[in-house]
Design a protein around this motif. Structure first.
Motif, short mmCIF file in Angstrom:
data_model
loop_
_atom_site.label_atom_id
_atom_site.label_comp_id
_atom_site.label_asym_id
_atom_site.label_seq_id
_atom_site.Cartn_x
_atom_site.Cartn_y
_atom_site.Cartn_z
N GLU A 152 -37.93 35.06 29.31
CA GLU A 152 -36.95 36.04 29.80
C GLU A 152 -36.01 36.46 28.67
OE1 GLU A 152 -34.89 34.51 33.20
OE2 GLU A 152 -36.77 33.99 34.22
N ALA A 156 -37.73 38.88 26.33
CA ALA A 156 -37.81 40.24 26.87
C ALA A 156 -36.49 40.98 26.67
CB ALA A 156 -38.19 40.18 28.35
N GLU A 209 -36.14 41.93 22.97
CA GLU A 209 -37.01 43.07 22.63
C GLU A 209 -36.37 44.38 23.09
OE1 GLU A 209 -40.75 42.09 24.44
OE2 GLU A 209 -41.44 40.96 22.70
#
Length: 125
Positions: A96, A99, A102
């Motif tokens: 998580e 993500a 990113e």
């Protein structure tokens, strides 16, 4: 086949009466007695489990070792699966976070592209 030659087929617990049911005076032949004994032995053998002395001890030991091997393999497989599940649970929060990083990186790259477009002088012709 004579009766005395096949005495091992005779079960002493259930002796065969040589007299026939229809006529008590008539005596059964050796072949009839042998056939009755075979049928009775088959019935007794099918109902009771037994281990014959002809089974080699090596076969029994090999089967015991195979059984132990299967149990050991199952135990180690279970432990490996448990270890993998623990690792997956530990990595889940990191996925998580990755993500989110990113997404932030993409926005930073977009910001840098905007800054470059502002700083780059337009090309004159």
């Amino acid at each position: 086949m004579r009766l005395d030659a096949a005495h091992h087929l005779f079960d002493a617990r259930h002796p065969v009466d040589r007299r026939t049911d229809q006529n008590p005076q008539q005596v059964r032949s050796d072949d009839q007695v042998l056939e009755m004994t075979r049928r009775r032995r088959t019935t007794l053998d099918d109902s009771n489990w037994h281990l014959d002395k002809k089974v080699p001890i090596a076969l029994i030991l090999a089967m015991a070792m195979q059984t132990a091997g299967v149990v050991w393999w199952g135990a180690t497989t279970s432990e490996r699966l448990s270890a993998l599940e623990r690792k997956a649970d530990a990595v889940a929060p990191q996925a998580e976070r990755l993500a989110r990083v990113e997404t932030k990186l993409e926005s930073v790259q977009n910001g840098i592209s905007e800054i470059k477009s502002i700083l780059t002088p337009p090309v004159r012709r």
